[in-house]
Design a protein around this motif. Structure first.
Motif, PDB file in Angstrom:
ATOM      1  N   THR A 153     -14.045   0.382   3.693  1.00 24.30           N
ATOM      2  CA  THR A 153     -14.871   0.329   2.489  1.00 24.30           C
ATOM      3  C   THR A 153     -14.232  -0.567   1.433  1.00 24.30           C
ATOM      4  O   THR A 153     -13.020  -0.783   1.432  1.00 24.30           O
ATOM      5  N   ASP A 154     -15.089  -1.070   0.556  1.00 23.73           N
ATOM      6  CA  ASP A 154     -14.665  -1.903  -0.574  1.00 23.73           C
ATOM      7  C   ASP A 154     -15.376  -1.359  -1.800  1.00 23.73           C
ATOM      8  O   ASP A 154     -16.616  -1.304  -1.838  1.00 23.73           O
ATOM      9  N   VAL A 155     -14.606  -0.915  -2.811  1.00 27.38           N
ATOM     10  CA  VAL A 155     -15.196  -0.315  -4.010  1.00 27.38           C
ATOM     11  C   VAL A 155     -14.491  -0.837  -5.258  1.00 27.38           C
ATOM     12  O   VAL A 155     -13.324  -1.238  -5.215  1.00 27.38           O
ATOM     13  N   THR A 158     -10.982  -1.829 -11.403  1.00 21.57           N
ATOM     14  CA  THR A 158     -10.215  -1.706 -10.175  1.00 21.57           C
ATOM     15  C   THR A 158     -10.933  -2.439  -9.054  1.00 21.57           C
ATOM     16  O   THR A 158     -12.118  -2.754  -9.160  1.00 21.57           O
ATOM     17  N   ASP A 159     -10.211  -2.679  -7.957  1.00 20.90           N
ATOM     18  CA  ASP A 159     -10.808  -3.242  -6.745  1.00 20.90           C
ATOM     19  C   ASP A 159      -9.990  -2.716  -5.572  1.00 20.90           C
ATOM     20  O   ASP A 159      -8.779  -2.953  -5.511  1.00 20.90           O
ATOM     21  N   THR A 160     -10.638  -1.994  -4.658  1.00 17.20           N
ATOM     22  CA  THR A 160      -9.914  -1.265  -3.620  1.00 17.20           C
ATOM     23  C   THR A 160     -10.614  -1.372  -2.274  1.00 17.20           C
ATOM     24  O   THR A 160     -11.827  -1.168  -2.189  1.00 17.20           O
ATOM     25  N   GLN A 161      -9.842  -1.672  -1.222  1.00 15.67           N
ATOM     26  CA  GLN A 161     -10.344  -1.603   0.149  1.00 15.67           C
ATOM     27  C   GLN A 161      -9.380  -0.757   0.970  1.00 15.67           C
ATOM     28  O   GLN A 161      -8.162  -0.958   0.903  1.00 15.67           O
ATOM     29  N   GLU A 162      -9.939   0.186   1.732  1.00 13.59           N
ATOM     30  CA  GLU A 162      -9.114   1.051   2.575  1.00 13.59           C
ATOM     31  C   GLU A 162      -9.795   1.255   3.925  1.00 13.59           C
ATOM     32  O   GLU A 162     -10.976   0.954   4.103  1.00 13.59           O
ATOM     33  N   ILE A 175      -8.409  16.943   0.304  1.00 13.24           N
ATOM     34  CA  ILE A 175      -8.934  15.825  -0.477  1.00 13.24           C
ATOM     35  C   ILE A 175      -8.058  15.639  -1.709  1.00 13.24           C
ATOM     36  O   ILE A 175      -7.671  16.600  -2.376  1.00 13.24           O
ATOM     37  N   ALA A 176      -7.740  14.374  -2.018  1.00 15.80           N
ATOM     38  CA  ALA A 176      -6.947  14.094  -3.217  1.00 15.80           C
ATOM     39  C   ALA A 176      -7.681  14.592  -4.460  1.00 15.80           C
ATOM     40  O   ALA A 176      -8.894  14.419  -4.588  1.00 15.80           O
ATOM     41  N   GLU A 177      -6.943  15.238  -5.347  1.00 12.59           N
ATOM     42  CA  GLU A 177      -7.534  15.725  -6.589  1.00 12.59           C
ATOM     43  C   GLU A 177      -7.735  14.561  -7.553  1.00 12.59           C
ATOM     44  O   GLU A 177      -6.806  13.803  -7.820  1.00 12.59           O
ATOM     45  N   LEU A 178      -8.951  14.425  -8.052  1.00 13.37           N
ATOM     46  CA  LEU A 178      -9.259  13.314  -8.949  1.00 13.37           C
ATOM     47  C   LEU A 178      -8.697  13.561 -10.342  1.00 13.37           C
ATOM     48  O   LEU A 178      -8.737  14.687 -10.837  1.00 13.37           O
ATOM     49  N   VAL A 237     -12.050   8.966  -4.719  1.00 15.05           N
ATOM     50  CA  VAL A 237     -13.428   8.999  -4.228  1.00 15.05           C
ATOM     51  C   VAL A 237     -13.498   8.449  -2.802  1.00 15.05           C
ATOM     52  O   VAL A 237     -14.255   8.954  -1.967  1.00 15.05           O
ATOM     53  N   ILE A 238     -12.710   7.421  -2.494  1.00 18.32           N
ATOM     54  CA  ILE A 238     -12.647   6.933  -1.110  1.00 18.32           C
ATOM     55  C   ILE A 238     -12.144   8.049  -0.196  1.00 18.32           C
ATOM     56  O   ILE A 238     -12.665   8.263   0.910  1.00 18.32           O
TER      57      ILE A 238
END
Length: 451
Positions: A290-292, A301-305, A31-34, A218-219
């Motif tokens: 997802t869209d967050v 921010t605005d992110t979809q993956e 998991i990517a480190e925040l 978080v995604i």
């Protein structure tokens, strides 16, 4: 070969294969480190330092560019102009009674102060000694007469919501107390507000990548076995995990995250703007999306993956999906290559459509500015329900140092699903520096893979 030796070779080969598969599996669980999220107390210093820089260096240039001698930002407690919160230091939760902010051009600088009952920290010292509400407005009129500005900007706009924050009641009060000579000098501050909202400064760009990485991290958590158990977890479970994770971190979602699922056998209409369904249990073989969006340190921010859920015994993403994501990245490259200073949103959209069609990509583009709010103001570059020109907002020109959510989708046939049409929906936060588009926290080039 001796039978026991033969068996030993087979077992060794099998163990080696399982070791490779195990290593691949473990890699998929990383998991990517925040980035560190500051406490609310520790956010005050960087937020106010960024604001100080914007007021000292950006605002004078924008007022000159907008040809305004004075700018009034007028607010009442709990009915504030949305712009108010981009101008005041932390911690400021509301205007106090009636708060009158004044920005007056003086040479190459801008004097700023309030005509209010209270100072706002060291940012806005009040030039009123107190009294009745009428006396407060009379004092504002006196100050305006002293400066004798030729143009006075007020936040009224027919087309741009964020430039239309002056309420009718406050507008009427201003007219009532202002001499007619100065009433005639009132003009819309629309251009100034748009430029103030859309422009990102150097100190903001220092922190913005970290904010985007929080959202993407978080995604990464949500689209993993940490959260998803195929056959058990629903799309709503994942969406609420994302929401509550942001809340736990102390960053604010600006909309409810959502998750959709595409599945082999879905009957997707080619002309439907969006594929994917909600209120499903996630199953092996599903494509998830997802869209967050979050806001932190006053930037959004605005992110979809996209993610893929492995079938039993599947250790890598199907090649059809790998290629489909590459088509999505290809669309991004076509689109961002059309960003050129001075072009309008409509011109960028038209050029993107032309080049996408030339390269045989079935794409849809709907990109919006990004900054102090998620759906910010600046050039609109397509809308999901309108792939033609957008009046007024699409005609706004592209300026350097402005932020965008690079948003759109491509539709691709997937061989592994009997050539069923699937949709790759991508959105990443980025900034245009005048020469190129830079993804603030990187972009998705590999699938989230849920083993």
């Amino acid at each position: 070969m001796n039978v026991w030796l033969k068996c030993s070779v087979i077992v060794a080969t099998l163990c080696a294969s399982l070791t490779v598969k195990s290593e691949q599996y473990e890699q998929g669980l990383k998991i990517a480190e925040l980035p560190k999220v500051l406490s609310h107390r520790d956010r005050v210093e960087p937020v106010n330092r960024i604001l100080q820089h914007r007021l000292d260096h950006l605002l004078p240039r924008l007022m000159k560019e907008s040809e305004l001698d004075m700018w009034l930002v007028i607010n009442r407690e709990y009915g504030e102009d949305a712009l108010f919160y981009t101008l005041v230091p932390d911690p400021t939760f509301a205007a106090r009674r009636t708060t009158l902010l004044v920005f007056a051009k003086k040479g190459n600088t801008v004097e700023r102060f309030s005509v209010s009952r209270y100072d706002i920290g060291d940012f806005y010292k009040s030039r009123w000694q107190g009294g009745t509400v009428n006396q407060q407005w009379d004092r504002l009129a006196e100050i305006i007469e002293d400066y004798d500005p030729k143009s006075i900007g007020i936040n009224v706009s027919e087309e741009w919501a964020l430039a239309d924050g002056l309420t009718q009641g406050l507008h009427q009060k201003l007219l009532k107390h202002l001499p007619k000579t100065y009433q005639k000098r009132l003009v819309s501050s629309e251009n100034l507000v748009i430029r103030w909202m859309e422009t990102r400064t150097a100190p903001e760009l220092e922190v913005y990548p970290q904010i985007v990485k929080i959202a993407r991290g978080v995604i990464d958590e949500a689209f993993s076995n940490k959260v998803i158990t195929p056959g058990v977890t629903t799309d709503q479970d994942v969406a609420w995990y994302i929401r509550e994770r942001f809340e736990t971190l102390g960053v604010k979602p600006w909309f409810q995250p959502y998750v959709t699922i595409q599945r082999q056998g879905d009957k997707n209409e080619p002309n439907s703007p969006f594929f994917g369904k909600s209120n499903r249990t996630i199953e092996p073989g599903d494509v998830i999306h997802t869209d967050v969006g979050i806001c932190y340190l006053k930037l959004c921010t605005d992110t979809q993956e996209m993610g893929y859920v492995a079938k039993f015994g599947e250790y890598e993403v199907p090649q059809g999906l790998v290629k489909a994501l590459k088509v999505g990245n290809q669309w991004q490259d076509i689109f961002t290559a059309e960003f050129k200073s001075g072009r309008t949103g409509n011109e960028i959209l038209k050029a993107t459509h032309k080049e996408s069609q030339r390269q045989g990509i079935n794409s849809s583009t709907y990109t919006h500015p990004l900054g102090f709010v998620g759906h910010a103001i600046g050039p609109t570059i397509g809308m999901w329900d309108n792939q033609g020109p957008t009046p007024v907002k699409g005609d706004w020109k592209l300026y350097p140092n402005t932020g965008y959510a690079i948003e759109g989708n491509v539709k691709v046939s997937l061989p592994e699903w009997d050539d069923q049409l699937i949709q790759i929906m991508l959105e990443q936060s980025a900034v245009f520096d005048g020469d190129q588009v830079i993804y603030l926290g990187g972009r998705q080039t590999e699938w989230h893979f849920v083993r």
